[in-house]
Design a protein around this motif. Sequence first.
Motif, PDB file in Angstrom:
ATOM      1  N   GLU A  28      45.182  43.879  40.881  1.00  0.00           N
ATOM      2  CA  GLU A  28      44.931  43.649  42.486  1.00  0.00           C
ATOM      3  C   GLU A  28      44.852  42.176  42.666  1.00  0.00           C
ATOM      4  OE1 GLU A  28      42.334  47.351  43.895  1.00  0.00           O
ATOM      5  OE2 GLU A  28      41.272  45.654  42.765  1.00  0.00           O
ATOM      6  N   LYS A  29      45.023  41.805  43.928  1.00  0.00           N
ATOM      7  CA  LYS A  29      44.675  40.352  44.404  1.00  0.00           C
ATOM      8  C   LYS A  29      43.822  40.578  45.537  1.00  0.00           C
ATOM      9  CE  LYS A  29      48.971  37.907  42.896  1.00  0.00           C
ATOM     10  NZ  LYS A  29      48.218  36.960  42.121  1.00  0.00           N
ATOM     11  N   ALA A  30      42.937  39.592  45.550  1.00  0.00           N
ATOM     12  CA  ALA A  30      41.900  39.729  46.695  1.00  0.00           C
ATOM     13  C   ALA A  30      41.750  38.501  47.481  1.00  0.00           C
ATOM     14  CB  ALA A  30      40.665  39.967  46.077  1.00  0.00           C
ATOM     15  N   ILE A  31      41.142  38.748  49.049  1.00  0.00           N
ATOM     16  CA  ILE A  31      41.126  37.646  49.586  1.00  0.00           C
ATOM     17  C   ILE A  31      39.629  37.803  50.131  1.00  0.00           C
ATOM     18  CG2 ILE A  31      41.726  36.492  51.915  1.00  0.00           C
ATOM     19  CD1 ILE A  31      44.541  37.299  51.510  1.00  0.00           C
ATOM     20  N   LYS A  32      38.844  36.699  50.366  1.00  0.00           N
ATOM     21  CA  LYS A  32      37.520  36.820  50.960  1.00  0.00           C
ATOM     22  C   LYS A  32      37.559  36.101  52.322  1.00  0.00           C
ATOM     23  CE  LYS A  32      33.938  34.362  49.210  1.00  0.00           C
ATOM     24  NZ  LYS A  32      32.803  33.993  48.324  1.00  0.00           N
ATOM     25  N   PHE A  33      36.998  36.787  53.180  1.00  0.00           N
ATOM     26  CA  PHE A  33      36.942  36.180  54.692  1.00  0.00           C
ATOM     27  C   PHE A  33      35.351  35.765  54.797  1.00  0.00           C
ATOM     28  CE2 PHE A  33      40.332  39.068  54.388  1.00  0.00           C
ATOM     29  CZ  PHE A  33      41.561  38.449  54.960  1.00  0.00           C
ATOM     30  N   LYS A  40      38.586  32.242  50.383  1.00  0.00           N
ATOM     31  CA  LYS A  40      39.081  32.136  48.929  1.00  0.00           C
ATOM     32  C   LYS A  40      40.043  33.297  48.709  1.00  0.00           C
ATOM     33  CE  LYS A  40      37.496  31.767  44.356  1.00  0.00           C
ATOM     34  NZ  LYS A  40      36.094  31.851  43.402  1.00  0.00           N
ATOM     35  N   ASP A  41      40.953  32.886  47.851  1.00  0.00           N
ATOM     36  CA  ASP A  41      42.131  34.039  47.696  1.00  0.00           C
ATOM     37  C   ASP A  41      42.655  33.821  46.062  1.00  0.00           C
ATOM     38  OD1 ASP A  41      44.665  32.071  47.504  1.00  0.00           O
ATOM     39  OD2 ASP A  41      43.817  31.506  49.142  1.00  0.00           O
ATOM     40  N   ASP A  42      42.088  32.962  45.301  1.00  0.00           N
ATOM     41  CA  ASP A  42      42.594  33.056  43.738  1.00  0.00           C
ATOM     42  C   ASP A  42      41.577  33.606  42.948  1.00  0.00           C
ATOM     43  OD1 ASP A  42      40.568  31.366  44.777  1.00  0.00           O
ATOM     44  OD2 ASP A  42      41.288  29.491  43.251  1.00  0.00           O
ATOM     45  N   TYR A  43      41.252  34.912  43.252  1.00  0.00           N
ATOM     46  CA  TYR A  43      40.202  35.493  42.194  1.00  0.00           C
ATOM     47  C   TYR A  43      41.039  35.894  41.040  1.00  0.00           C
ATOM     48  CZ  TYR A  43      36.928  35.447  45.857  1.00  0.00           C
ATOM     49  OH  TYR A  43      35.835  35.143  46.862  1.00  0.00           O
ATOM     50  N   GLU A  44      40.131  35.868  39.805  1.00  0.00           N
ATOM     51  CA  GLU A  44      40.672  36.634  38.507  1.00  0.00           C
ATOM     52  C   GLU A  44      40.117  37.847  38.696  1.00  0.00           C
ATOM     53  OE1 GLU A  44      42.840  35.247  36.444  1.00  0.00           O
ATOM     54  OE2 GLU A  44      42.731  33.251  37.268  1.00  0.00           O
ATOM     55  N   SER A  45      40.724  38.793  37.720  1.00  0.00           N
ATOM     56  CA  SER A  45      40.085  40.053  37.598  1.00  0.00           C
ATOM     57  C   SER A  45      38.506  39.976  37.131  1.00  0.00           C
ATOM     58  CB  SER A  45      40.912  40.917  36.541  1.00  0.00           C
ATOM     59  OG  SER A  45      41.005  40.328  35.517  1.00  0.00           O
ATOM     60  N   GLY A  46      37.668  40.944  37.643  1.00  0.00           N
ATOM     61  CA  GLY A  46      36.470  40.802  37.258  1.00  0.00           C
ATOM     62  C   GLY A  46      35.370  41.004  38.440  1.00  0.00           C
ATOM     63  N   ILE A  47      34.166  40.753  38.178  1.00  0.00           N
ATOM     64  CA  ILE A  47      33.404  41.144  39.323  1.00  0.00           C
ATOM     65  C   ILE A  47      32.840  39.479  39.911  1.00  0.00           C
ATOM     66  CG2 ILE A  47      30.657  41.564  39.548  1.00  0.00           C
ATOM     67  CD1 ILE A  47      30.710  43.308  37.246  1.00  0.00           C
ATOM     68  N   HIS A  48      32.687  39.875  41.317  1.00  0.00           N
ATOM     69  CA  HIS A  48      32.787  38.690  42.105  1.00  0.00           C
ATOM     70  C   HIS A  48      31.554  38.908  43.168  1.00  0.00           C
ATOM     71  CE1 HIS A  48      36.096  36.782  40.355  1.00  0.00           C
ATOM     72  NE2 HIS A  48      36.727  38.025  40.494  1.00  0.00           N
ATOM     73  N   PHE A  49      30.916  37.645  43.765  1.00  0.00           N
ATOM     74  CA  PHE A  49      29.919  37.762  44.897  1.00  0.00           C
ATOM     75  C   PHE A  49      30.164  37.500  46.131  1.00  0.00           C
ATOM     76  CE2 PHE A  49      28.253  37.315  40.406  1.00  0.00           C
ATOM     77  CZ  PHE A  49      27.358  38.266  40.293  1.00  0.00           C
ATOM     78  N   LYS A  50      29.676  37.963  47.222  1.00  0.00           N
ATOM     79  CA  LYS A  50      29.915  37.750  48.305  1.00  0.00           C
ATOM     80  C   LYS A  50      28.466  37.936  49.267  1.00  0.00           C
ATOM     81  CE  LYS A  50      31.062  42.542  49.844  1.00  0.00           C
ATOM     82  NZ  LYS A  50      31.728  43.207  50.479  1.00  0.00           N
ATOM     83  N   ARG A  91      56.909  41.391  43.701  1.00  0.00           N
ATOM     84  CA  ARG A  91      55.538  41.441  43.726  1.00  0.00           C
ATOM     85  C   ARG A  91      54.793  40.401  44.535  1.00  0.00           C
ATOM     86  NH1 ARG A  91      54.668  40.420  37.187  1.00  0.00           N
ATOM     87  NH2 ARG A  91      55.304  38.117  37.265  1.00  0.00           N
ATOM     88  N   ILE A  92      53.580  40.609  44.767  1.00  0.00           N
ATOM     89  CA  ILE A  92      52.868  39.376  45.574  1.00  0.00           C
ATOM     90  C   ILE A  92      52.314  38.430  44.716  1.00  0.00           C
ATOM     91  CG2 ILE A  92      50.555  39.153  46.799  1.00  0.00           C
ATOM     92  CD1 ILE A  92      50.402  42.069  47.478  1.00  0.00           C
ATOM     93  N   GLY A  93      52.936  37.115  45.234  1.00  0.00           N
ATOM     94  CA  GLY A  93      52.804  35.816  44.430  1.00  0.00           C
ATOM     95  C   GLY A  93      51.537  35.065  45.102  1.00  0.00           C
ATOM     96  N   ASN A  94      51.820  34.926  46.492  1.00  0.00           N
ATOM     97  CA  ASN A  94      50.748  34.025  46.995  1.00  0.00           C
ATOM     98  C   ASN A  94      50.192  35.068  47.889  1.00  0.00           C
ATOM     99  OD1 ASN A  94      49.216  32.493  48.977  1.00  0.00           O
ATOM    100  ND2 ASN A  94      50.735  30.857  48.668  1.00  0.00           N
ATOM    101  N   VAL A  95      49.035  35.544  47.670  1.00  0.00           N
ATOM    102  CA  VAL A  95      48.225  36.543  48.558  1.00  0.00           C
ATOM    103  C   VAL A  95      47.935  36.105  49.972  1.00  0.00           C
ATOM    104  CG1 VAL A  95      46.093  36.232  47.652  1.00  0.00           C
ATOM    105  CG2 VAL A  95      46.800  38.520  48.377  1.00  0.00           C
TER     106      VAL A  95
END
Length: 285
Positions: A28-33, A40-50, A91-95
């Motif tokens: 997956e690739k993720a974007i935080k709004f 932010k859109d450059d998340y590595e795989s794992g747990i993140h906070f918001k 595949r998605i390069g720049n999400v």
Amino acid sequence: MTLNKLLIGVAAILFLGLMSIFTVSETEKAIKFKLGEIVKDDYESGIHFKWPIVNNVKKFDSRIQTMDTTPERFLTAEKKNVIVDSFVKWRIGNVKAFYTVVGGDINQANLRLDQIIKDAFRSEFGKRDITQLVATDRKIIREILIDKTREIAADLGLDIIDVQVKRIDLPSDVSSSVFRRMEAERERVAREFRSQGSEAAERIRSDADRQRVVILAEAFREAEKLRGEGDAIAADTYAKAFTRDSEFYSFYRSINAYKDTFSDSDRLMVIDPESEFFKYFKSQK
């Protein structure tokens, strides 16, 4: 009452805690709004906070996608139509660009990419004739298409992995004429190869005949040389034998002559009995 408040407080804390974390998997690739704005859109795989309520997260599939295009007609350099069936892997390069340009919609991305690929096909096929497309330039065209579409697709946030032509068909109205021309070309090449083969065979045959003549001539010369040497040795032997006992040598020669002459009972000879030939038939006194 106090226990109930404590339980409610713990539940609220747990709820806020769960609302404050999110996970991103390897596919997956993720974007935080933040209030609808990308932060932010450059998340590595794992747990993140918001921040709950303030932040929200959208996730997109980052695995390789396959866009199977519908067969399309393209004009060649000869102004003849070919029907091309192809597919693209991406595949998605720049999400962030993927979300901004196509709204994060894979179907919309496929529609935009389909037009890019067809434009690239149209450009490259217009530079080549049918024979080049079918027989020689598949790999070259693939590499050119990847290079051409990669930069344009990057504006959509896409990485082009591969572009492949599954098949190239000819419309029925041109198939027969193209096949006849290709057949004539193959026949011309075959005739050229046969001509070259015949020329090489004739050259080899002529060289073999020349070598045969040379070998026979050398063998004849050597045989004549050996025969001459043998005759010389024989003559020398005869001469030495004759000088050693000329009478015996003359008698031996006469005996051999008698044997050869009288071996055939049907032979008729008219010879003077007093001739030298019957010398040894006379009694010796």
